[in-house]
Design a protein around this motif. Structure first.
Motif, mmCIF file in Angstrom:
data_model
loop_
_atom_site.group_PDB
_atom_site.id
_atom_site.type_symbol
_atom_site.label_atom_id
_atom_site.label_comp_id
_atom_site.label_asym_id
_atom_site.label_seq_id
_atom_site.Cartn_x
_atom_site.Cartn_y
_atom_site.Cartn_z
ATOM 1 N N CYS A 4 4.273 8.440 -6.025
ATOM 2 C CA CYS A 4 3.419 8.547 -4.843
ATOM 3 C C CYS A 4 1.959 8.294 -5.216
ATOM 4 O O CYS A 4 1.393 8.997 -6.049
ATOM 5 C CB CYS A 4 3.543 9.924 -4.209
ATOM 6 S SG CYS A 4 5.206 10.319 -3.653
ATOM 7 N N GLY A 5 1.367 7.307 -4.587
ATOM 8 C CA GLY A 5 -0.054 7.041 -4.748
ATOM 9 C C GLY A 5 -0.843 7.660 -3.611
ATOM 10 O O GLY A 5 -0.323 8.511 -2.866
ATOM 11 N N PRO A 6 -2.111 7.256 -3.436
ATOM 12 C CA PRO A 6 -2.945 7.809 -2.364
ATOM 13 C C PRO A 6 -2.310 7.620 -0.992
ATOM 14 O O PRO A 6 -1.789 6.547 -0.673
ATOM 15 C CB PRO A 6 -4.247 6.998 -2.481
ATOM 16 C CG PRO A 6 -4.269 6.511 -3.889
ATOM 17 C CD PRO A 6 -2.847 6.290 -4.267
ATOM 18 N N GLY A 7 -2.325 8.680 -0.195
ATOM 19 C CA GLY A 7 -1.815 8.607 1.171
ATOM 20 C C GLY A 7 -0.358 8.951 1.331
ATOM 21 O O GLY A 7 0.157 8.975 2.453
ATOM 22 N N SER A 30 0.575 10.827 4.551
ATOM 23 C CA SER A 30 -0.509 11.753 4.880
ATOM 24 C C SER A 30 -1.797 11.044 5.291
ATOM 25 O O SER A 30 -2.766 11.690 5.652
ATOM 26 C CB SER A 30 -0.804 12.671 3.677
ATOM 27 O OG SER A 30 -1.170 11.913 2.541
ATOM 28 N N LYS A 31 -1.800 9.719 5.222
ATOM 29 C CA LYS A 31 -3.004 8.952 5.557
ATOM 30 C C LYS A 31 -2.586 7.633 6.205
ATOM 31 O O LYS A 31 -1.689 6.950 5.712
ATOM 32 C CB LYS A 31 -3.802 8.670 4.287
ATOM 33 C CG LYS A 31 -5.133 7.988 4.510
ATOM 34 C CD LYS A 31 -5.740 7.552 3.188
ATOM 35 C CE LYS A 31 -5.886 8.720 2.233
ATOM 36 N NZ LYS A 31 -6.452 8.293 0.938
ATOM 37 N N SER A 32 -3.201 7.297 7.320
ATOM 38 C CA SER A 32 -2.841 6.055 8.003
ATOM 39 C C SER A 32 -3.325 4.850 7.212
ATOM 40 O O SER A 32 -4.346 4.905 6.527
ATOM 41 C CB SER A 32 -3.446 6.026 9.407
ATOM 42 O OG SER A 32 -4.858 6.091 9.346
ATOM 43 N N GLY A 33 -2.575 3.760 7.290
ATOM 44 C CA GLY A 33 -2.945 2.547 6.576
ATOM 45 C C GLY A 33 -1.745 1.642 6.402
ATOM 46 O O GLY A 33 -0.713 1.791 7.075
ATOM 47 N N VAL A 34 -1.884 0.674 5.503
ATOM 48 C CA VAL A 34 -0.826 -0.298 5.221
ATOM 49 C C VAL A 34 -0.106 0.118 3.941
ATOM 50 O O VAL A 34 -0.753 0.408 2.927
ATOM 51 C CB VAL A 34 -1.412 -1.714 5.071
ATOM 52 C CG1 VAL A 34 -0.307 -2.720 4.754
ATOM 53 C CG2 VAL A 34 -2.153 -2.120 6.334
ATOM 54 N N LEU A 35 1.217 0.162 3.991
ATOM 55 C CA LEU A 35 2.004 0.552 2.815
ATOM 56 C C LEU A 35 1.985 -0.568 1.779
ATOM 57 O O LEU A 35 2.287 -1.717 2.079
ATOM 58 C CB LEU A 35 3.449 0.859 3.226
ATOM 59 C CG LEU A 35 4.395 1.288 2.093
ATOM 60 C CD1 LEU A 35 3.941 2.611 1.489
ATOM 61 C CD2 LEU A 35 5.834 1.397 2.608
ATOM 62 N N ARG A 36 1.622 -0.213 0.535
ATOM 63 C CA ARG A 36 1.584 -1.174 -0.568
ATOM 64 C C ARG A 36 2.556 -0.747 -1.655
ATOM 65 O O ARG A 36 2.933 0.423 -1.762
ATOM 66 C CB ARG A 36 0.168 -1.279 -1.145
ATOM 67 C CG ARG A 36 -0.905 -1.689 -0.138
ATOM 68 C CD ARG A 36 -0.678 -3.066 0.420
ATOM 69 N NE ARG A 36 -1.791 -3.494 1.248
ATOM 70 C CZ ARG A 36 -1.763 -4.557 2.035
ATOM 71 N NH1 ARG A 36 -0.674 -5.299 2.108
ATOM 72 N NH2 ARG A 36 -2.833 -4.879 2.758
#
Length: 244
Positions: free
Chosen positions: A40-43, A54-60
């Motif tokens: 698990c990285g950031p978010g 836990s944080k909205s954005g684009v999954l990488r």
């Protein structure tokens, strides 16, 4: 989970979205090796057999099993082993206080420089820029920085910044710049020869051969936060042709 996670790579996810570990997600390299799990990285946050956004954005995704959320976040939360650009704000005995853009300042010992001893102290002044790495970064302790790696070498860290310009960008843009095959970085290299120091805390230091070129590059980097890839390429193309 690996299959469901990989299906969502490149898509926008929102806080609360979750993935559940399934029995078929367990991967055995050999009979005696523990099963692989997503890193698990950031978010992203792991809770029991669930992976929660836990944080909205684009999954990488970074092979083999590292996943994180790429977002336009500006607030930096210190993390161990990350390299950042800090600003020395004060001296207190043998400790320098450094602003890293987090909720509190970090401490940097005068002995945390290559070749530093009690008699040979580094020349660090208030207002200097330092490129340093976190050795302590958690919610219960004061963040601590060093300007040496595990073997005691500077490895590019230390005081720097003469004649350049410091700017602030989003954390998402920083990760794009630090990617192994960064389109933004390759486009910049085709414009002007320049020096870039990129901190994981959203600070970038840039210096080109002239002040005008330095300002152009800094404006381009800041605009990359809002431009799409085609818009960025068009702006770079105009610069190459002398249209700007």
């Amino acid at each position: 989970m690996f299959s469901s996670l990989k299906e969502k790579i490149g898509e926008v996810l929102l806080p609360g979205d979750e993935f559940v570990f399934e029995s078929e997600d367990t991967i055995f390299l050999t009979d005696n090796v523990k099963p692989e799990r997503p890193v698990c990285g950031p978010g992203l946050r792991q809770s029991g057999n669930r992976l929660v956004v836990s944080k909205s954005g684009v999954l990488r995704h970074k092979p083999p099993h590292t996943f994180w959320m790429d977002s336009q976040q500006w607030r930096y939360v210190p993390a161990k082993a990350e390299t950042v650009i800090g600003i020395v704000t004060s001296k207190s005995g043998d400790i320098f206080k450094v602003d890293v853009g987090g909720s509190e300042q970090a401490s940097l010992s005068y002995l945390a420089f290559e070749g530093a001893t009690k008699r040979n102290r580094p020349n660090v002044q208030v207002g200097d820029l330092v490129f340093a790495q976190f050795t302590v970064a958690n919610k219960d302790m004061e963040p601590e920085l060093v300007c040496i790696d595990g073997s005691g070498r500077a490895n590019g860290m230390g005081v720097f910044g003469g004649g350049g310009l410091l700017l602030k960008v989003s954390l998402g843009l920083v990760r794009r710049l630090l990617a192994p095959q960064s389109d933004i970085r390759s486009d910049l290299e085709q414009l002007f020869p320049c020096e870039l120091v990129v901190g994981m805390n959203g600070r970038i230091w840039v210096r080109a051969s002239t002040i005008q070129q330095t300002l152009i590059i800094s404006n381009l980097l800041q605009s990359c936060d809002t431009l799409t890839a085609p818009q960025r390429r068009e702006q770079f193309r105009k610069l190459q042709k002398g249209g700007l």
